[in-house]
Design an enzyme around this catalytic site. Structure first.
Site, PDB file in Angstrom:
ATOM      1  N   PRO A 141      -8.762  12.608  21.492  1.00 44.69           N
ATOM      2  CA  PRO A 141      -9.851  11.628  21.506  1.00 44.69           C
ATOM      3  C   PRO A 141     -10.337  11.286  20.103  1.00 44.69           C
ATOM      4  CG  PRO A 141     -10.297  13.483  22.978  1.00 44.69           C
ATOM      5  CD  PRO A 141      -9.133  13.860  22.129  1.00 44.69           C
ATOM      6  N   SER A 144      -3.512   5.759  21.832  1.00 39.01           N
ATOM      7  CA  SER A 144      -2.841   5.740  23.138  1.00 39.01           C
ATOM      8  C   SER A 144      -1.789   4.640  23.205  1.00 39.01           C
ATOM      9  CB  SER A 144      -3.870   5.557  24.257  1.00 39.01           C
ATOM     10  OG  SER A 144      -4.807   6.620  24.267  1.00 39.01           O
ATOM     11  N   ASP A 163     -10.685   3.696  19.194  1.00 39.08           N
ATOM     12  CA  ASP A 163     -10.045   2.380  19.293  1.00 39.08           C
ATOM     13  C   ASP A 163      -9.154   2.053  18.102  1.00 39.08           C
ATOM     14  OD1 ASP A 163      -9.572   0.138  20.879  1.00 39.08           O
ATOM     15  OD2 ASP A 163     -10.987  -1.089  19.757  1.00 39.08           O
ATOM     16  N   ASP A 164      -8.596   3.095  17.475  1.00 35.10           N
ATOM     17  CA  ASP A 164      -7.630   2.842  16.404  1.00 35.10           C
ATOM     18  C   ASP A 164      -6.224   2.616  16.956  1.00 35.10           C
ATOM     19  OD1 ASP A 164      -9.345   2.887  14.300  1.00 35.10           O
ATOM     20  OD2 ASP A 164      -8.961   4.947  13.700  1.00 35.10           O
ATOM     21  N   GLY A 192     -39.009  41.200  31.848  1.00 34.42           N
ATOM     22  CA  GLY A 192     -39.762  40.328  32.739  1.00 34.42           C
ATOM     23  C   GLY A 192     -40.621  39.375  31.934  1.00 34.42           C
ATOM     24  N   SER A 215     -37.158  39.971  26.648  1.00 35.80           N
ATOM     25  CA  SER A 215     -35.681  39.886  26.549  1.00 35.80           C
ATOM     26  C   SER A 215     -35.141  38.866  27.555  1.00 35.80           C
ATOM     27  CB  SER A 215     -35.037  41.255  26.773  1.00 35.80           C
ATOM     28  OG  SER A 215     -35.537  41.922  27.898  1.00 35.80           O
ATOM     29  N   LYS A 270      -2.501  -1.994  13.735  1.00 38.04           N
ATOM     30  CA  LYS A 270      -3.018  -3.343  13.993  1.00 38.04           C
ATOM     31  C   LYS A 270      -2.827  -4.256  12.786  1.00 38.04           C
ATOM     32  CE  LYS A 270      -6.366  -1.506  17.310  1.00 38.04           C
ATOM     33  NZ  LYS A 270      -7.715  -1.531  17.869  1.00 38.04           N
TER      34      LYS A 270
END
Length: 635
Positions: free
Chosen positions: A118, A44, A40-41, A474, A548, A172
């Protein structure tokens, strides 16, 4: 002049104008940059504003944006520019960026590709993806919040990934009254951190992505700021191609172009330097030398090709050269090694397993590689080096890496293309890490394979048998050890030379330092695989009985052996049946919570997908199972 002649002339002028525009547009420089920072800096929103102000939004897009802003925007009745970039429904619902969004735009002076990355820590791996090809980073800071953890993390990654141009956009500013003291305080705090991680220069700009302050032109709201606005800075910053052009010639071969019997060329993009017909070159890692015969492109033969261009080269000599190899200037070859120190950015939710084999993709070459236990993990807030045994999601650490064969490389700080790589999980095919090579380990140059006169073929012929590894896998209690013991006794009666490696037995000596964590299980099987390989070199038939549990490690051991020598035997016993045979009491302890990481209870067992043999112990006895295995080994 007739109307028709006038129309033709007008059309011709329009065509000329279009051609002139396209010609000018084609030769504009391209700047790739990213926006990054904390959640939210306003990343976009900033990109949306750049697209809007550079007239890259069509009328129908603007109408849709205005409609979307009213329905799902966060700016009241005003346009929410972030919606131009946040395309995923989840992004719009949460108001955050999840995936990397790439956008193209252009101005009169330059073309741009911007990656909106992001800010959330969970999606740091996506930020690394976007930054990997960027020339410049715009690091945003919310003027109300200042420098945050993700600001530091992204700045560290920007420096780590070799991005040399950094813009600190204090966003901002309208919400803090365009206060100069706030701006100066944030810049001073960021400068202290930036210098500690090696970012010596950056340009700080006070902006408001929402209001448009200092985006395309200087804002009247910040009369105290006398620096450039963001867009003019992006238009004028120098794209560092001169360094690549001044470096020695290197080209990774992407494709061998063989359209007919008379033409054989090697296509790829030039990573650095320049090349001309007649230049002496060397092909790595083989070291074979030749010279350039032709430089072929879509426009025809050329006299010169430079870094960043994709061309096809033909050589004057018929030498072996294939995809993944590197053609370099003969007098300035690259280093070639199979062991490196590297920085890793772990990008997978499943932690690094030291000793596990991953695919390492560097340029056009893919090799198998193992990662040693990390030397340390970096705390991006304090830059402290923390001791660690593995790397979790988004962790940044330094570790040694060993590849299964030598590869040509350059340190990442010298060349991104030749020093940057990714690690890929062999089973899931997920990209699990991005890496940067620092240097080759000295032992990679000092340790060489010693040739011997007596080879594995002689050892096998002396024993009159073909070496093999019978790998019984196994669940605990499936009957692996019982069957393996019977197989060895039967082979001994047939005068075969064998050795039995049992899971419990090797933990008394060779692997007594290992526990039962996932990482320790991987290392346990890696060591056993190396021992089994040495034994097959001695001509022995090796019988192993190990749980294994992971396919990746079983495939790793298969890859160590000669083709056809590894026989995977899946001793298939249902969990409930194995529990009834719990002679050691292990399942009971695991069920009671007294035994952690027990396969089948709180640790997974990955069933073989295509074993050479499947033994159903609910339908056949150990003797019958042993006979079936021997029949497979000795028809």
């Amino acid at each position: 002049m007739t109307l028709q002649e006038s129309t033709y002339k007008t059309d011709a002028l329009i065509a000329e104008d279009i051609d002139a525009y396209l010609e000018a547009h084609q030769h504009k420089t391209m700047l790739r940059f990213i926006t990054c920072g904390s959640v939210d800096d306003g990343k976009s929103t900033l990109i949306g504003r750049l697209l809007y102000d550079s007239k890259m939004i069509f009328e129908d897009q603007l109408a849709a944006l205005e409609s979307d802003s009213k329905r799902s925007g966060t700016q009241g009745e005003e346009i929410d520019f972030a919606l131009l970039v946040d395309g995923l429904a989840a992004e719009r619902e949460q108001g955050i960026t999840i995936d990397v969004a790439y956008r193209f735009f252009a101005t009169e002076k330059r073309k741009f590709i911007v990656a909106d990355t992001p800010g959330h820590e969970q999606y740091t791996r996506n930020m690394v993806t976007g930054a990997s090809t960027a020339d410049l980073a715009v690091i945003l800071i919310d003027a109300r919040k200042g420098v945050l953890v993700q600001t530091r993390r992204h700045s560290y990654l920007v420096q780590l990934l070799g991005i040399r141009h950094v813009v600190l956009a204090v966003n901002k500013m309208d919400l803090v009254g365009y206060d100069q003291a706030t701006f100066d305080r944030i810049v001073a705090e960021y400068r202290d951190f930036a210098e500690s991680i090696g970012i010596t220069e950056f340009t700080a700009i006070p902006i408001s992505g929402f209001k448009g302050d200092n985006i395309t032109t200087s804002s009247e709201n910040t009369p105290w700021y006398d620096g450039p606005a963001l867009l003019p800075l992006l238009e004028s910053v120098e794209v560092e191609q001169s360094r690549e052009l001044a470096s020695p010639f290197r080209m990774q071969v992407q494709w061998v172009n063989r359209p007919n019997l008379d033409f054989r060329g090697f296509a790829g993009m030039i990573a650095s330097g320049q090349v001309r017909p007649g230049d002496a070159v060397r092909v790595l890692p083989s070291g074979k030398t030749s010279s350039i015969a032709r430089i072929v492109s879509l426009e025809g033969d050329r006299d010169l090709a430079v870094a960043g261009e994709s061309v096809t080269l033909t050589l004057n000599d018929e030498i072996d050269c294939s995809r993944g190899q590197v053609i370099v200037a003969a007098q300035s070859p690259l280093e070639v090694a199979d062991q490196f120190e590297s920085t890793l950015v772990w990008m997978d939710e499943h932690a690094l397993l030291p000793g596990r084999a991953y695919w390492l993709k560097i340029g056009t070459q893919t090799v198998s590689a193992t990662v040693a236990e990390p030397k340390y993990e970096v705390n991006v807030n304090t830059l402290e080096h923390l001791a660690c045994k593995t790397l979790d999601l988004n962790a940044i650490g330094v570790a040694n890496i060993t590849t299964d064969r030598e590869i040509p490389f350059a340190p990442y700080e010298e060349n991104r293309d030749l020093g940057g790589f990714i690690l890929i999980d062999k089973i899931t095919n997920h990209t699990v890490a991005a890496g940067m090579i620092h240097f080759a380990l000295r032992r990679a140059q000092n340790i060489h394979w010693q040739a011997t006169d007596i080879g594995r073929e002689h050892h096998a012929s002396m024993k009159h048998q073909k070496p093999a590894v019978l790998w019984l896998t196994g669940l605990s209690g499936s009957g692996k050890s019982t069957i393996a013991n019977i197989v060895e006794k039967k082979l001994a009666r047939m005068n075969r030379h064998t050795f039995l490696l049992d899971g419990d037995n090797v933990r008394h000596g060779l692997n007594k330092d290992l526990g039962f964590t996932e990482a320790d299980r991987v290392e346990n099987i890696r060591r056993v695989g190396e021992v089994a390989k040495l034994m097959t070199d001695a001509g022995l038939i090796v019988i192993t009985a190990f749980i294994s549990p992971f396919r990746s490690e079983r495939e790793m051991v298969r890859g160590m052996m000669q083709p056809g020598e590894f026989v995977e035997v899946f001793v298939d016993t249902p969990l409930e049946v194995a529990e009834t045979r719990d002679v050691k009491g292990l399942y009971a302890k695991a069920r009671a919570g007294q035994l952690k990481n027990f396969t089948g209870i709180d640790s997974p067992y990955e069933h073989p997908e295509a074993p050479e043999l499947r033994i159903d112990t609910t339908e056949m006895s150990p003797e019958e199972a042993a006979d079936l295995i021997i029949a497979r080994l000795i028809p």
